[in-house]
Scaffold this motif. Structure first.
Motif, PDB file in Angstrom:
ATOM      1  N   ASP A 131       0.826  -1.213   0.000  1.00 39.80           N
ATOM      2  CA  ASP A 131       0.000   0.000   0.000  1.00 39.80           C
ATOM      3  C   ASP A 131       0.860   1.264   0.000  1.00 39.80           C
ATOM      4  O   ASP A 131       2.093   1.192  -0.058  1.00 39.80           O
ATOM      5  CB  ASP A 131      -1.025  -0.029   1.144  1.00 39.80           C
ATOM      6  N   THR A 132       0.214   2.408   0.096  1.00 32.41           N
ATOM      7  CA  THR A 132       0.913   3.697  -0.023  1.00 32.41           C
ATOM      8  C   THR A 132       1.827   4.003   1.152  1.00 32.41           C
ATOM      9  O   THR A 132       2.643   4.922   1.077  1.00 32.41           O
ATOM     10  CB  THR A 132      -0.102   4.847  -0.160  1.00 32.41           C
ATOM     11  N   LYS A 133       1.715   3.241   2.240  1.00 32.03           N
ATOM     12  CA  LYS A 133       2.594   3.451   3.395  1.00 32.03           C
ATOM     13  C   LYS A 133       3.703   2.408   3.470  1.00 32.03           C
ATOM     14  O   LYS A 133       4.563   2.485   4.328  1.00 32.03           O
ATOM     15  CB  LYS A 133       1.772   3.424   4.685  1.00 32.03           C
ATOM     16  N   GLY A 134       3.656   1.422   2.579  1.00 35.07           N
ATOM     17  CA  GLY A 134       4.670   0.377   2.579  1.00 35.07           C
ATOM     18  C   GLY A 134       4.259  -0.888   3.301  1.00 35.07           C
ATOM     19  O   GLY A 134       5.046  -1.829   3.395  1.00 35.07           O
ATOM     20  N   ASN A 135       3.031  -0.935   3.815  1.00 35.24           N
ATOM     21  CA  ASN A 135       2.539  -2.159   4.432  1.00 35.24           C
ATOM     22  C   ASN A 135       2.357  -3.216   3.348  1.00 35.24           C
ATOM     23  O   ASN A 135       1.940  -2.901   2.229  1.00 35.24           O
ATOM     24  CB  ASN A 135       1.191  -1.917   5.120  1.00 35.24           C
ATOM     25  N   THR A 136       2.673  -4.459   3.679  1.00 41.04           N
ATOM     26  CA  THR A 136       2.594  -5.546   2.704  1.00 41.04           C
ATOM     27  C   THR A 136       1.499  -6.520   3.098  1.00 41.04           C
ATOM     28  O   THR A 136       1.398  -6.923   4.254  1.00 41.04           O
ATOM     29  CB  THR A 136       3.936  -6.295   2.615  1.00 41.04           C
ATOM     30  N   TYR A 137       0.694  -6.906   2.117  1.00 42.26           N
ATOM     31  CA  TYR A 137      -0.373  -7.879   2.292  1.00 42.26           C
ATOM     32  C   TYR A 137      -0.068  -9.033   1.335  1.00 42.26           C
ATOM     33  O   TYR A 137       0.003  -8.823   0.123  1.00 42.26           O
ATOM     34  CB  TYR A 137      -1.728  -7.289   1.909  1.00 42.26           C
ATOM     35  N   ALA A 138       0.122 -10.231   1.860  1.00 45.09           N
ATOM     36  CA  ALA A 138       0.387 -11.408   1.028  1.00 45.09           C
ATOM     37  C   ALA A 138      -0.813 -12.344   1.148  1.00 45.09           C
ATOM     38  O   ALA A 138      -1.211 -12.712   2.255  1.00 45.09           O
ATOM     39  CB  ALA A 138       1.658 -12.107   1.480  1.00 45.09           C
ATOM     40  N   ILE A 139      -1.374 -12.719   0.011  1.00 41.99           N
ATOM     41  CA  ILE A 139      -2.583 -13.527   0.002  1.00 41.99           C
ATOM     42  C   ILE A 139      -2.349 -14.792  -0.815  1.00 41.99           C
ATOM     43  O   ILE A 139      -1.958 -14.733  -1.977  1.00 41.99           O
ATOM     44  CB  ILE A 139      -3.777 -12.741  -0.598  1.00 41.99           C
ATOM     45  N   SER A 140      -2.571 -15.933  -0.170  1.00 43.32           N
ATOM     46  CA  SER A 140      -2.540 -17.214  -0.873  1.00 43.32           C
ATOM     47  C   SER A 140      -3.891 -17.882  -0.652  1.00 43.32           C
ATOM     48  O   SER A 140      -4.765 -17.321   0.008  1.00 43.32           O
ATOM     49  CB  SER A 140      -1.397 -18.087  -0.360  1.00 43.32           C
TER      50      SER A 140
END
Length: 148
Positions: A43-52
């Protein structure tokens, strides 16, 4: 009902269920979708979301208000998700790849360029998201991480 009739009735019911593909009392295999991609959203703040297919991982850029000057973005989370949840998230991600993404405005002041990755075993597709794309993905993903 006499015992032989009860026996044959039970046997009949068992044959009906197993004949239609149902296996009463057995749920040993996890359902998966063959060749389903994994998604990584930054996202725009650098948070990472990984979805499997069965896991949602949230990795925040900062877990504390520290001297790094970054806002507290919650805590690292690994959440088991259902195949239905995965399908909903995957549809939202795939929709971003189908839509034309507008360039970020000149006055964009986010820490990171928002990016979406779709990874297959043999290739990875990468997309720079517009603010509209970020809003749409945030709307779907933020509820999974709760109030962190």
């Amino acid at each position: 009902m006499s015992t032989p009739i009860r026996y044959y009735f039970s046997l009949f019911i068992l044959v009906i269920f197993t004949g239609c593909g149902a296996t009463p009392g057995f749920t040993t295999s996890k359902k998966t979708l063959p060749n389903a991609p994994t998604y990584t959203y930054i996202d725009t703040k650098g948070n990472t979301y990984a979805i499997s297919q069965n896991k949602f991982i949230y990795d925040p850029v900062s877990e504390d208000d520290t001297i790094d000057g970054l806002d507290d973005e919650g805590y690292h989370q690994e959440i088991n998700i259902s195949l239905n949840d995965y399908a909903k998230i995957a549809a939202a991600c795939d929709r971003q790849f189908e839509e034309t993404q507008k360039e970020l405005p000149a006055n964009y002041n986010g820490n990171v360029i928002p990016t979406l990755l779709r990874s297959y075993p043999d290739r990875t597709d990468e997309l720079t998201l517009s603010i509209k794309g970020v809003d749409e993905l945030d709307y779907i993903l933020i509820p999974y991480i709760g109030n962190e």
